[in-house]
Design a protein around this motif. Structure first.
Motif, PDB file in Angstrom:
ATOM      1  N   GLY A  55       0.786  -1.233   0.000  1.00  0.00           N
ATOM      2  CA  GLY A  55       0.000   0.000   0.000  1.00  0.00           C
ATOM      3  C   GLY A  55       0.808   1.268   0.000  1.00  0.00           C
ATOM      4  O   GLY A  55       0.244   2.360  -0.100  1.00  0.00           O
ATOM      5  N   GLY A  56       2.120   1.180   0.139  1.00  0.00           N
ATOM      6  CA  GLY A  56       2.906   2.402   0.172  1.00  0.00           C
ATOM      7  C   GLY A  56       4.290   2.158   0.741  1.00  0.00           C
ATOM      8  O   GLY A  56       4.880   1.084   0.573  1.00  0.00           O
ATOM      9  N   LEU A  57       4.797   3.150   1.457  1.00  0.00           N
ATOM     10  CA  LEU A  57       6.158   3.125   1.994  1.00  0.00           C
ATOM     11  C   LEU A  57       6.106   3.379   3.488  1.00  0.00           C
ATOM     12  O   LEU A  57       5.468   4.338   3.954  1.00  0.00           O
ATOM     13  CB  LEU A  57       7.010   4.195   1.306  1.00  0.00           C
ATOM     14  CG  LEU A  57       8.465   4.299   1.758  1.00  0.00           C
ATOM     15  CD1 LEU A  57       9.251   3.068   1.325  1.00  0.00           C
ATOM     16  CD2 LEU A  57       9.114   5.565   1.214  1.00  0.00           C
ATOM     17  N   GLY A  58       6.772   2.502   4.255  1.00  0.00           N
ATOM     18  CA  GLY A  58       6.860   2.668   5.696  1.00  0.00           C
ATOM     19  C   GLY A  58       8.247   3.121   6.113  1.00  0.00           C
ATOM     20  O   GLY A  58       9.253   2.654   5.573  1.00  0.00           O
ATOM     21  N   LEU A  59       8.299   4.031   7.066  1.00  0.00           N
ATOM     22  CA  LEU A  59       9.568   4.546   7.587  1.00  0.00           C
ATOM     23  C   LEU A  59       9.567   4.444   9.101  1.00  0.00           C
ATOM     24  O   LEU A  59       8.540   4.690   9.745  1.00  0.00           O
ATOM     25  CB  LEU A  59       9.772   6.010   7.184  1.00  0.00           C
ATOM     26  CG  LEU A  59       9.832   6.342   5.691  1.00  0.00           C
ATOM     27  CD1 LEU A  59       9.845   7.855   5.495  1.00  0.00           C
ATOM     28  CD2 LEU A  59      11.059   5.719   5.049  1.00  0.00           C
ATOM     29  N   ARG A  60      10.721   4.073   9.625  1.00  0.00           N
ATOM     30  CA  ARG A  60      10.873   4.046  11.085  1.00  0.00           C
ATOM     31  C   ARG A  60      12.312   4.422  11.402  1.00  0.00           C
ATOM     32  O   ARG A  60      13.244   3.736  10.975  1.00  0.00           O
ATOM     33  CB  ARG A  60      10.544   2.667  11.653  1.00  0.00           C
ATOM     34  CG  ARG A  60      10.671   2.595  13.187  1.00  0.00           C
ATOM     35  CD  ARG A  60      10.209   1.241  13.706  1.00  0.00           C
ATOM     36  NE  ARG A  60      10.336   1.146  15.140  1.00  0.00           N
ATOM     37  CZ  ARG A  60      11.390   0.639  15.781  1.00  0.00           C
ATOM     38  NH1 ARG A  60      12.425   0.170  15.053  1.00  0.00           N
ATOM     39  NH2 ARG A  60      11.436   0.573  17.095  1.00  0.00           N
ATOM     40  N   GLY A  71      -1.079  12.502   2.373  1.00  0.00           N
ATOM     41  CA  GLY A  71      -2.166  11.663   2.842  1.00  0.00           C
ATOM     42  C   GLY A  71      -1.743  10.526   3.744  1.00  0.00           C
ATOM     43  O   GLY A  71      -2.486   9.549   3.902  1.00  0.00           O
ATOM     44  N   GLY A  72      -0.564  10.632   4.369  1.00  0.00           N
ATOM     45  CA  GLY A  72      -0.069   9.562   5.229  1.00  0.00           C
ATOM     46  C   GLY A  72      -0.273   9.856   6.704  1.00  0.00           C
ATOM     47  O   GLY A  72      -0.982  10.790   7.087  1.00  0.00           O
ATOM     48  N   ILE A  96       3.511   6.371   4.196  1.00  0.00           N
ATOM     49  CA  ILE A  96       3.104   7.204   3.072  1.00  0.00           C
ATOM     50  C   ILE A  96       2.418   6.308   2.055  1.00  0.00           C
ATOM     51  O   ILE A  96       3.057   5.414   1.491  1.00  0.00           O
ATOM     52  CB  ILE A  96       4.310   7.917   2.438  1.00  0.00           C
ATOM     53  CG1 ILE A  96       5.062   8.735   3.487  1.00  0.00           C
ATOM     54  CG2 ILE A  96       3.865   8.797   1.279  1.00  0.00           C
ATOM     55  CD1 ILE A  96       6.328   9.388   2.964  1.00  0.00           C
ATOM     56  N   PRO A  97       1.136   6.512   1.821  1.00  0.00           N
ATOM     57  CA  PRO A  97       0.448   5.662   0.834  1.00  0.00           C
ATOM     58  C   PRO A  97       0.901   5.993  -0.580  1.00  0.00           C
ATOM     59  O   PRO A  97       1.180   7.153  -0.905  1.00  0.00           O
ATOM     60  CB  PRO A  97      -1.023   6.011   1.056  1.00  0.00           C
ATOM     61  CG  PRO A  97      -1.006   7.397   1.621  1.00  0.00           C
ATOM     62  CD  PRO A  97       0.248   7.503   2.437  1.00  0.00           C
ATOM     63  N   VAL A  98       0.956   4.939  -1.405  1.00  0.00           N
ATOM     64  CA  VAL A  98       1.351   5.085  -2.808  1.00  0.00           C
ATOM     65  C   VAL A  98       0.347   4.298  -3.644  1.00  0.00           C
ATOM     66  O   VAL A  98       0.109   3.106  -3.393  1.00  0.00           O
ATOM     67  CB  VAL A  98       2.787   4.569  -3.062  1.00  0.00           C
ATOM     68  CG1 VAL A  98       3.136   4.702  -4.543  1.00  0.00           C
ATOM     69  CG2 VAL A  98       3.780   5.324  -2.202  1.00  0.00           C
ATOM     70  N   ALA A  99      -0.258   4.972  -4.608  1.00  0.00           N
ATOM     71  CA  ALA A  99      -1.202   4.291  -5.491  1.00  0.00           C
ATOM     72  C   ALA A  99      -0.457   3.330  -6.396  1.00  0.00           C
ATOM     73  O   ALA A  99       0.639   3.629  -6.895  1.00  0.00           O
ATOM     74  CB  ALA A  99      -1.978   5.317  -6.315  1.00  0.00           C
ATOM     75  N   HIS A 100      -1.054   2.154  -6.653  1.00  0.00           N
ATOM     76  CA  HIS A 100      -0.423   1.129  -7.469  1.00  0.00           C
ATOM     77  C   HIS A 100      -0.894   1.222  -8.899  1.00  0.00           C
ATOM     78  O   HIS A 100      -2.062   1.471  -9.177  1.00  0.00           O
ATOM     79  CB  HIS A 100      -0.751  -0.274  -6.932  1.00  0.00           C
ATOM     80  CG  HIS A 100      -0.203  -0.526  -5.562  1.00  0.00           C
ATOM     81  ND1 HIS A 100       1.099  -0.800  -5.327  1.00  0.00           N
ATOM     82  CD2 HIS A 100      -0.815  -0.489  -4.338  1.00  0.00           C
ATOM     83  CE1 HIS A 100       1.293  -0.956  -4.026  1.00  0.00           C
ATOM     84  NE2 HIS A 100       0.136  -0.773  -3.413  1.00  0.00           N
TER      85      HIS A 100
END
Length: 453
Positions: free
Chosen positions: A382-387, A418-419, A437-441
């Protein structure tokens, strides 16, 4: 003539001063003396934070309860000392007790009116004391005056400091007149007047200090709000500048490809060549308009480890290795972990992800010296995750010259896309920033994902 004129001018000045003082006295003590001015409950910020919620709600009314309890004690003690089985004396005792007990409670709603009611109680106490003195005590002028002093102090604390001087003048001016009429001396109560003046001046000083403190708190709140708003605008300007660079790059590519397309096809039809020329003209016009509107925000980048060339391409996640090398050379031990299959993302997403990692590591260097950091990048469906998480500092951090609004900038970037983002301290004394951060596919990515599964 000169001396006469100067004397007349001095008299007129003194008359104006006296008239102004009397006008102020009239406005403060006579105009709308019994106007309703209810005292609000205590603010939550003035209560101890360790109190439970229900106790805090009741504690806000503690001053009202204390004044009401004092009034009740005044009434009961006055009735107990002045009551007599005789009907006349008993009625006077109860009435006098009500007159003494009402002004302290009235200061919660009509403070100036409470002063006049208390002053009338003092005068009545003096009269009743002379009437009933042959039959014993009970109507004590001293007790009435002590309660009047308490009422004046409460009025000063509730209104404004200058009322301390005005009430003092009215009280002891009336006291001097009554003492003279009773055959005494106007200076009999000099010591009492001095003591009352000290009490009222102290109350006025407390009131002035509280008012000054309230104004300081309001000023600090406004300043913090303005600083936050200014920082937010600066961060938005920085984002707008970066978006300008991204969009300008793509518009330039469109213009170049539209110009070169006719030369790649032999015998290009005139209609197709005209269409490509129109596309190029529109792209150049849009690029010019974009630079005119957003180009003004191009300025020196305040972020740490930024490229010195303002015309350099905006960084992406492919540039993280150079960023990690920079922070490692600055003394920060950082580990980077990537999960999922890396794939190209929209340039705005990659730029924001890079800036979030950059700001988090910069904060670690500034606020957690000697701590170790870990950067996790997760490519999910669904997107990109950061930690980005760091441990507790091993030594005391030096004062940072920054404004302390880095988290605000990261939150602004994520919300723009929109994240969601969280930033808070960890249990071991470190700090953690987690964002998604959501990313459209696209259809190709979805098919690739299904094939891999």
């Amino acid at each position: 003539m000169n001396e006469t004129t100067q004397t007349q001018s001095t008299l007129r000045s003194e008359a104006r001063i006296a008239h102004g003082a009397l006008h102020t006295l009239r406005q403060d003590l006579f105009v709308d003396a019994f106007a309703l001015r209810p005292m609000p409950p205590l603010e939550d910020s003035r209560l101890p934070r360790w109190l439970p919620g229900r106790v805090r709600r009741w504690a806000r009314w503690l001053p009202h309860s204390a004044v009401g309890f004092f009034s009740a004690c005044v009434f009961l003690s006055t009735v107990a000392t002045g009551y007599d089985p005789g009907p006349i004396r008993g009625v006077f005792a109860v009435g006098f007790a009500l007159l003494l007990a009402a002004p302290p409670a009235l200061t919660l709603f009509r403070p100036v009116g409470a002063f006049w009611l208390s002053l009338s109680a003092v005068v009545l106490g003096m009269i009743l004391g002379r009437i009933f003195s042959p039959y014993g005590g009970g109507f004590s002028y001293g007790a009435a005056f002590a309660i009047h002093l308490v009422v004046m102090a409460l009025v000063v604390l509730r209104t404004r400091p200058r009322l301390a001087v005005e009430m003092w003048l009215v009280t002891f001016g009336l006291g001097a007149v009554l003492s003279t009429l009773a055959g005494g001396s106007a200076t009999d109560n000099a010591e009492v007047a001095f003591f009352c003046g000290v009490v009222l001046v102290s109350a006025a000083a407390i009131r002035a200090w509280r008012e000054e403190r309230r104004q300081v708190v309001e000023t600090q709140s406004v300043t913090a709000e303005e600083r936050s708003r200014r920082t937010l605008l600066e961060e938005r300007a920085l984002i707008a500048r970066e978006l300008h660079d991204v969009v300008a790059h793509h518009m330039s590519v469109i213009a170049i490809q539209a110009e070169a397309a006719p030369y790649r096809v032999a015998d290009t039809p005139p209609e197709l060549a005209t269409s490509f020329a129109t596309i190029r003209e529109n792209a150049v016009a849009a690029l010019t308009e974009l630079r005119r509107i957003l180009g003004v925000v191009r300025s020196e980048d305040p972020d740490a480890f930024v490229e010195s060339d303002p015309e350099a391409p905006q960084p992406t996640l492919d540039s993280l290795d150079s960023l990690l090398g920079s922070v490692r050379s600055a003394g920060l031990t950082v580990e980077a972990v990537t999960t999922g299959a890396p794939r190209p993302l929209p340039q705005g997403v990659e730029l924001s992800a890079y800036r979030i990692v950059q700001e988090a590591l910069s904060n670690t260097l500034r606020h957690a010296p000697g701590a170790e950091a870990r950067v996790e990048i997760s490519y999910v469906l669904g997107g990109l995750g950061l930690r980005i998480v760091n441990g507790a500092p091993s030594r005391l951090a030096k004062p940072s010259p920054g404004a302390g609004h880095g988290v605000l900038g990261m939150r602004e970037r994520v919300q723009m896309l929109g994240g969601e983002i969280t930033a808070d301290h960890t249990e071991d004394g470190g700090f953690e920033v987690a964002a998604f951060i959501p990313v459209a596919h696209t259809a190709g990515e979805t098919a690739s994902g299904r094939g891999t599964a």
